[in-house]
Structure formats: C-alpha cells, structure tokens
Design an enzyme around this catalytic site. Structure first.
Site, mmCIF file in Angstrom:
data_model
loop_
_atom_site.group_PDB
_atom_site.id
_atom_site.type_symbol
_atom_site.label_atom_id
_atom_site.label_comp_id
_atom_site.label_asym_id
_atom_site.label_seq_id
_atom_site.Cartn_x
_atom_site.Cartn_y
_atom_site.Cartn_z
ATOM 1 N N SER A 98 -0.736 -10.405 -6.067
ATOM 2 C CA SER A 98 -0.004 -9.087 -6.152
ATOM 3 C C SER A 98 0.733 -8.745 -7.378
ATOM 4 N N GLY A 137 4.512 3.134 -9.312
ATOM 5 C CA GLY A 137 5.082 3.895 -8.188
ATOM 6 C C GLY A 137 4.195 5.197 -7.752
ATOM 7 N N THR A 139 2.645 5.576 -3.922
ATOM 8 C CA THR A 139 3.210 5.598 -2.637
ATOM 9 C C THR A 139 4.476 6.329 -2.232
ATOM 10 N N ALA A 250 -7.267 -2.353 -10.349
ATOM 11 C CA ALA A 250 -6.503 -3.414 -9.081
ATOM 12 C C ALA A 250 -7.516 -3.600 -7.969
ATOM 13 N N GLY A 348 -3.105 -25.507 17.467
ATOM 14 C CA GLY A 348 -1.763 -25.237 17.267
ATOM 15 C C GLY A 348 -1.050 -25.487 16.150
ATOM 16 N N GLU A 371 -3.594 -0.439 -1.718
ATOM 17 C CA GLU A 371 -4.728 -0.062 -2.567
ATOM 18 C C GLU A 371 -5.852 0.635 -1.859
ATOM 19 N N GLY A 372 -5.539 1.197 -0.838
ATOM 20 C CA GLY A 372 -6.421 2.209 -0.093
ATOM 21 C C GLY A 372 -6.547 1.280 1.146
HETATM 22 P P1 TGC Z 1 -10.094 13.790 -5.074
HETATM 23 O O1 TGC Z 1 -9.830 15.184 -4.970
HETATM 24 O O2 TGC Z 1 -11.184 13.022 -4.546
HETATM 25 O O3 TGC Z 1 -9.850 13.318 -6.580
HETATM 26 C C1 TGC Z 1 -8.743 13.643 -7.383
HETATM 27 C C2 TGC Z 1 -9.190 13.418 -8.830
HETATM 28 O O4 TGC Z 1 -9.381 11.984 -8.924
HETATM 29 C C3 TGC Z 1 -10.529 11.587 -9.420
HETATM 30 N N1 TGC Z 1 -10.795 10.293 -8.696
HETATM 31 C C4 TGC Z 1 -10.798 9.155 -9.457
HETATM 32 N N2 TGC Z 1 -10.635 8.881 -10.686
HETATM 33 C C5 TGC Z 1 -10.744 7.804 -11.113
HETATM 34 N N3 TGC Z 1 -10.832 6.487 -10.012
HETATM 35 C C6 TGC Z 1 -10.891 6.847 -8.835
HETATM 36 N N4 TGC Z 1 -11.196 5.955 -7.986
HETATM 37 C C7 TGC Z 1 -10.852 8.391 -8.439
HETATM 38 N N5 TGC Z 1 -11.036 9.014 -7.337
HETATM 39 C C8 TGC Z 1 -11.109 10.085 -7.350
HETATM 40 C C9 TGC Z 1 -11.529 12.729 -8.856
HETATM 41 O O5 TGC Z 1 -12.711 12.721 -9.515
HETATM 42 C C10 TGC Z 1 -10.644 13.900 -9.114
HETATM 43 O O6 TGC Z 1 -10.651 14.186 -10.566
HETATM 44 P P2 TGC Z 1 -10.593 15.686 -10.981
HETATM 45 O O7 TGC Z 1 -10.681 15.856 -12.564
HETATM 46 O O8 TGC Z 1 -11.668 16.383 -10.301
HETATM 47 O O9 TGC Z 1 -9.254 16.205 -10.469
HETATM 48 O O10 TGC Z 1 -8.568 13.104 -4.476
HETATM 49 P P3 TGC Z 1 -8.121 13.352 -3.001
HETATM 50 O O11 TGC Z 1 -6.690 13.878 -2.999
HETATM 51 O O12 TGC Z 1 -9.305 14.037 -1.928
HETATM 52 O O13 TGC Z 1 -8.188 11.734 -2.484
HETATM 53 C C11 TGC Z 1 -8.978 10.992 -2.430
HETATM 54 C C12 TGC Z 1 -8.715 9.529 -1.833
HETATM 55 C C13 TGC Z 1 -8.571 9.600 -0.555
HETATM 56 C C14 TGC Z 1 -9.786 8.665 -1.955
HETATM 57 C C15 TGC Z 1 -7.482 9.101 -2.831
HETATM 58 O O14 TGC Z 1 -6.289 9.764 -2.585
HETATM 59 C C16 TGC Z 1 -7.060 7.659 -2.440
HETATM 60 O O15 TGC Z 1 -7.631 6.526 -2.928
HETATM 61 N N6 TGC Z 1 -6.216 7.118 -1.491
HETATM 62 C C17 TGC Z 1 -5.683 5.911 -1.281
HETATM 63 C C18 TGC Z 1 -4.303 5.745 -1.950
HETATM 64 C C19 TGC Z 1 -3.979 4.318 -2.445
HETATM 65 O O16 TGC Z 1 -4.960 3.608 -2.640
HETATM 66 N N7 TGC Z 1 -3.039 3.897 -2.725
HETATM 67 C C20 TGC Z 1 -2.394 2.926 -3.590
HETATM 68 C C21 TGC Z 1 -1.229 2.856 -4.016
HETATM 69 S S1 TGC Z 1 -0.828 1.539 -5.203
HETATM 70 C C22 TGC Z 1 -0.819 0.055 -4.226
HETATM 71 O O17 TGC Z 1 -1.095 0.135 -2.972
HETATM 72 C C23 TGC Z 1 -0.548 -1.127 -5.099
HETATM 73 S S2 TGC Z 1 -0.831 -2.397 -4.167
HETATM 74 C C24 TGC Z 1 -0.051 -3.601 -5.287
HETATM 75 C C25 TGC Z 1 -0.195 -4.873 -5.058
HETATM 76 O O18 TGC Z 1 0.870 -5.646 -4.694
HETATM 77 O O19 TGC Z 1 -1.494 -5.433 -5.380
HETATM 78 P P1 FAD Z 2 -0.955 6.153 6.018
HETATM 79 O O1 FAD Z 2 -1.420 6.707 4.732
HETATM 80 O O2 FAD Z 2 0.279 6.853 6.834
HETATM 81 O O3 FAD Z 2 -1.915 5.620 7.036
HETATM 82 C C1 FAD Z 2 -1.994 5.160 8.538
HETATM 83 C C2 FAD Z 2 -3.086 4.874 9.093
HETATM 84 O O4 FAD Z 2 -3.677 6.258 9.170
HETATM 85 C C3 FAD Z 2 -3.959 3.963 8.264
HETATM 86 O O5 FAD Z 2 -4.733 3.264 9.423
HETATM 87 C C4 FAD Z 2 -5.151 4.839 7.480
HETATM 88 O O6 FAD Z 2 -6.247 4.085 7.376
HETATM 89 C C5 FAD Z 2 -5.160 5.958 8.408
HETATM 90 N N1 FAD Z 2 -5.643 7.365 8.049
HETATM 91 C C6 FAD Z 2 -4.903 7.831 7.028
HETATM 92 N N2 FAD Z 2 -5.590 8.841 6.387
HETATM 93 C C7 FAD Z 2 -6.796 9.072 7.296
HETATM 94 C C8 FAD Z 2 -7.828 9.843 7.177
HETATM 95 N N3 FAD Z 2 -7.979 11.005 6.285
HETATM 96 N N4 FAD Z 2 -8.820 9.597 8.193
HETATM 97 C C9 FAD Z 2 -8.717 8.534 8.952
HETATM 98 N N5 FAD Z 2 -7.641 7.724 9.110
HETATM 99 C C10 FAD Z 2 -6.792 7.897 7.994
HETATM 100 N N6 FAD Z 2 2.066 1.285 -3.204
HETATM 101 C C11 FAD Z 2 2.335 1.706 -4.568
HETATM 102 O O7 FAD Z 2 2.271 2.999 -4.962
HETATM 103 N N7 FAD Z 2 2.628 0.542 -5.243
HETATM 104 C C12 FAD Z 2 2.776 -0.760 -4.795
HETATM 105 O O8 FAD Z 2 2.900 -1.430 -5.729
HETATM 106 C C13 FAD Z 2 2.521 -0.710 -3.455
HETATM 107 N N8 FAD Z 2 2.589 -2.338 -2.839
HETATM 108 C C14 FAD Z 2 2.618 -2.476 -1.649
HETATM 109 C C15 FAD Z 2 3.047 -3.583 -1.150
HETATM 110 C C16 FAD Z 2 2.905 -3.718 0.431
HETATM 111 C C17 FAD Z 2 3.317 -5.004 0.826
HETATM 112 C C18 FAD Z 2 2.342 -2.527 1.083
HETATM 113 C C19 FAD Z 2 2.320 -2.908 2.814
HETATM 114 C C20 FAD Z 2 1.938 -1.260 0.556
HETATM 115 C C21 FAD Z 2 1.928 -1.175 -0.904
HETATM 116 N N9 FAD Z 2 2.122 0.109 -1.335
HETATM 117 C C22 FAD Z 2 2.234 0.542 -2.619
HETATM 118 C C23 FAD Z 2 1.492 1.142 -0.366
HETATM 119 C C24 FAD Z 2 0.039 1.188 0.021
HETATM 120 O O9 FAD Z 2 -0.752 1.639 -0.957
HETATM 121 C C25 FAD Z 2 0.213 2.063 1.396
HETATM 122 O O10 FAD Z 2 0.808 1.432 2.315
HETATM 123 C C26 FAD Z 2 -1.425 2.413 1.711
HETATM 124 O O11 FAD Z 2 -2.038 3.219 0.737
HETATM 125 C C27 FAD Z 2 -1.203 3.213 3.163
HETATM 126 O O12 FAD Z 2 -0.488 4.429 3.154
HETATM 127 P P2 FAD Z 2 0.623 4.413 4.561
HETATM 128 O O13 FAD Z 2 1.009 2.982 4.625
HETATM 129 O O14 FAD Z 2 1.527 5.490 4.163
HETATM 130 O O15 FAD Z 2 -0.250 4.719 5.421
#
Ligand code: TGC
Ligand code: FAD
Length: 392
Positions: A98, A137, A139, A250, A348, A371-372
C-alpha cells in the site's frame, strides 16, 4: 515468526513469458522482502506501527515510481516490472505494498502526468528516493464509492487558494510530507492540489484500532482554511477523470500484489500440509486438503495469466479501465479466498503470528474494499458490457 522459506509457484511456466530484466527486477524485490520485510513485519503488524526503516529499501528496489522516467528519479521500468515489484512486496505484506502503491501511482503519477515541470522537478526525485513520502486524498467521510459528491473545496483568495474540508481513510497520511488532495473549485470542478505538511490549518490525525493493514499508517486529512499557494494546483487535468486515472495505475498494481499475498498463503499451507502428521500420515495426503491446495494453485495460475496479459496491454497503451477493474476484483477475491482456505489447512496454528496467513487474510479485507470495492468493480464491468451505469 517462522523463517521465510517462500518458494514461488509457477505452475504454467509463466517465467517463460518474462524478459531477463523482468526476472532481475522481480528477484531483487523477492530477496529484499525475504531479507528486510519478513523478519520484522509480524511485530509491526502486531504493534500497529509502520516500519519506517524499510523506506530506503523500497526506494532501492525501485518501488517508488517504477515506471516514472529516470530524469525524474524513477526507475523507468515497464508495466510488467511494476506489477512484479508489487507482487513481491505484497507477498511480504499488503500494508507495505500500500505504501509503495500510494507513493508511486497516487502521488508520483499525478504529479508526473498532470503537474507542471516545476512541480515534477521539485517533488518527483525526492519521492523516488523516499526523502519525501506522499499520500492521496480522495475519500471523504460521506463520499467513499461516490467521490464525485465530495465537499472538500477551495476558493480563490487572491495570491493563494483557501482550502476547507476533510478526507478519511488516507494511507500514509500520518507521516507523509505531502498530500495530493482532490477538491472542488467554486464552480464545482475537481482539481488536484499539492498540500505540504506544515501549512497552517492542515492536520493529519491517525486512525487507530484497525484489524487490517496494521503495518500501514492510515489517517485523516483535515483542512481548516489552509492557504495553498496557487502554483500548488496540478495544471494538467481537472475533473473526476484525473483522480480516477491515478486509480487505474494503483488498481493495476493491486491486481499483481494480491497474487503475492495468495502465493505466500498457498506456499505456507502446502509446506505445512506436507509436514503436519495426523492419523499417522501427512495431512497433504488427504483428499480434503488436496482439494484446497489444488484449487489454490489453479486460481493463482489463472490470476497470474490475467495480470500478465493486462500488463502487456498496458505496455502497449491498450488496457481499458474496465479491464483493470476486472483484474483487481478477480485477483483480490482470489487472494482472500485462498487466505481463508490456507488458514484452515494450518488448523489452530493458522491463527497465530507464527505464520503470515492470518495477517494476509486480515489485510486483504482492506484491499478488497479500497481502490474501489468488490461491488463497485463488478458494476464497472456491468456498465462496460451493457453500456448502462447501475451505480445510481
Ligand atoms: P463517471 O461519470 O463514470 O466518470 C467521471 C469522469 O471520469 C472518467 N472516468 C475515468 N477516467 C480515467 N480512469 C477511470 N478509471 C475512469 N472512470 C471514469 C469518465 O470518463 C468521466 O470523464 P468525463 O470527461 O466524461 O467527465 O463517474 P461516476 O461519478 O459515475 O463514478 C464512477 C465510479 C463509481 C466508477 C467511480 O466513482 C469509482 O471508481 N468509485 C470508486 C472510488 C474509489 O475507487 N476510491 C478509491 C480511493 S483511493 C484509495 O482507495 C487508495 S487505497 C491506497 C492504498 O493503500 O493502496
Ligand atoms: P461506501 O462507499 O460507503 O460503501 C459501503 C458499501 O456499499 C460497500 O460494500 C460498497 O460496495 C457498497 N456500495 C456503495 N455504492 C454502491 C452502489 N452504487 N451499488 C451497490 N453497492 C454499493 N481512500 C483514499 O482516498 N486514499 C487512500 O489512501 C485510502 N486508503 C485506504 C486505506 C484503508 C485501510 C481503507 C480501508 C480505505 C482507504 N481508502 C482510501 C478509502 C477507500 O477507497 C474507501 O473505503 C472505498 O472507496 C469505499 O468507500 P467507503 O468505505 O466509504 O464505503
């Protein structure tokens, strides 16, 4: 913890698909993990501390910016090499992977791709060497899967921007020198801003009591009227697509990393099953344990092929975001299933810190969420094949 006896499974001779450079990079990372991570990681996980002593070593194996060009301090490697490095690090611990993922794909990548030349020169070499650590940042407390709804915002205040809001669940936040923060401008458009530790009104409280990724530091980012100089905005791209494109990189690394965790669980369970005698014979000689082990190696092999092919597509610039989602979702689910099965093979002993399996299993609960989530990646595949978004 037991000495690290890891031997990597390669049931389909996947090594033959790798170049000499890939194998060199992979083997260097593998030896480093054996030498530097395995002996200390269990203690850090038990004590919930991040092993800062390994930062230089991570930089040394090219884990910070593997594919960033050497002129900015990166290793200039291809995507398969990047994946193999992530695989080997996560073989040691998902929390350590991570840290490397965030530094490379979520901090260096956006600065390289969307930063100004001055920002690249200022930050990338320091991030590559580990002198600076970064965090990402996106989330927020009320916006996880739906980052488009974020409320963190900034306004033009003359010679600087004024940033307000909060981010939650941020890996590396408690110790990072810089944060790449996604926030809305006055018109609601999302931009990336580089926020530095020490800016007034910026704080990073640590999140405690995690049962997962305990050797990775997680925290909040709080912005209370933070004055961000105007040249700290990433000028190259705005809109949600900018952070999502970083997630592509990522998530790709995680698709490989999860294989590492699964390989470690499988290898540990196989060795244990061959040595553990019950009813006067090794438990590896029972059909039930063979079923578990045979299914594990089958799923690992499929995941390896998926990751390798995705790497080839990325090196050709042809991989789609939806293909990356499929690999992240499949490979992490594969790894967590294997961890759960492998833990049972050890009986165990599987719940103790003598073996790495339970730590991997708990870590993977975060990996399947960040990461989704598993669900979100399924919906991305669903949208890709039907053309209809089912998120809303
Ligand atoms: P949507 O309307 O579909 O898209 C908005 C705009 O973004 C473009 N797009 C992308 N571009 C590049 N790469 C992708 N994977 C893309 N997906 C979509 C899309 O074409 C559009 O562009 P434009 O020019 O038309 O505006 O967006 P939406 O709001 O409906 O959301 C789609 C959804 C649900 C797939 C997206 O919000 C999503 O992937 N949600 C999950 C959030 C997530 O993954 N968060 C991660 C936070 S970081 C983290 O967790 C780090 S952990 C770090 C670690 O410790 O390893
Ligand atoms: P929610 O979005 O509230 O989801 C809760 C549940 O609802 C999940 O089961 C989800 O699948 C489900 N759900 C949500 N929407 C839908 C839908 N439309 N249909 C059906 N089911 C749905 N974020 C960063 O920005 N940077 C980081 O460095 C980072 N590091 C992290 C490290 C750790 C240890 C953890 C646990 C998380 C980290 N995150 C980071 C955040 C992470 O990306 C979010 O936890 C993740 O994207 C899910 O968001 P949430 O926890 O708010 O869950």
């Amino acid at each position: 913890m037991k000495p690290d006896m890891f031997e990597a499974p390669d049931y389909y001779n996947i090594d033959e698909l790798l170049t000499e450079e890939h194998k060199l990079v992979r083997d260097a990372a593998r030896s480093w993990v054996k030498r530097e991570v395995s002996p200390i990681i269990e203690t850090h996980a038990q004590q919930a501390t991040f092993p800062t002593s390994i930062i230089q070593g991570l930089a040394g194996i090219g884990a910070f910016g593997p594919y960033i060009p050497p002129e900015y301090g990166g290793a200039g490697l291809d995507q398969i090499s990047y994946g193999l490095i992530m695989q080997e690090i996560e073989r040691g611990d998902s929390g350590v992977r991570s840290t490397a993922s965030v530094q490379s794909s979520l901090v260096m990548y956006p600065i390289w791709k969307y930063g100004s030349e001055a920002q690249r020169k200022k930050y990338l070499p320091k991030l590559a060497s580990g002198e600076y650590m970064g965090c990402f940042g996106l989330t927020e407390p009320d916006h996880g899967s739906n980052p488009a709804g974020m409320t963190t915002h900034f306004k033009d205040a003359g010679d600087h921007y004024l940033l307000n809001g909060a981010k939650l669940w941020i890996s590396n936040a408690p110790f990072a020198q810089i944060a790449v923060v996604w926030a809305k401008d006055e018109s609601g458009r999302i931009h990336g801003l580089i926020v530095e530790r020490g800016m007034e009104g910026f704080s990073t409280p640590e999140t405690h009591n995690k049962w997962s990724l305990r050797a990775s530091a997680t925290g909040e980012l709080i912005f209370d009227n933070v004055k961000v100089p105007k040249d700290h905005i990433l000028p190259g791209r705005s809109g949600l697509g900018a952070p999502l494109s970083c997630l592509d990189s990522a998530r790709y690394g995680i698709a490989w990393g999860a294989i590492g965790a699964a390989m470690d669980c499988y290898d540990t369970a196989l060795r244990y099953a061959k040595e553990r005698i019950q009813f006067d014979k090794p438990i590896a000689g029972t059909q039930l344990q063979q079923k578990k082990l045979a299914e594990m190696i089958t799923e690992i092999t499929k995941a390896q092929l998926l990751a390798w092919r995705l790497g080839v597509l990325r090196d050709q610039g042809k991989a789609t975001s939806a293909q990356i989602s499929m690999a992240k979702r499949n490979n992490v689910a594969m790894a967590i299933t294997i961890a759960r099965e492998a833990r049972q093979v050890l009986g165990g002993m599987g719940i103790t810190g003598e073996y790495s399996i339970m730590r991997h299993m708990m870590n993977l609960e975060s990996v399947i969420t960040y990461e989704g989530t598993h669900d979100i990646h399924l919906l991305i595949t669903g949208m890709d094949i039907t053309g209809i978004a089912a998120f809303k």
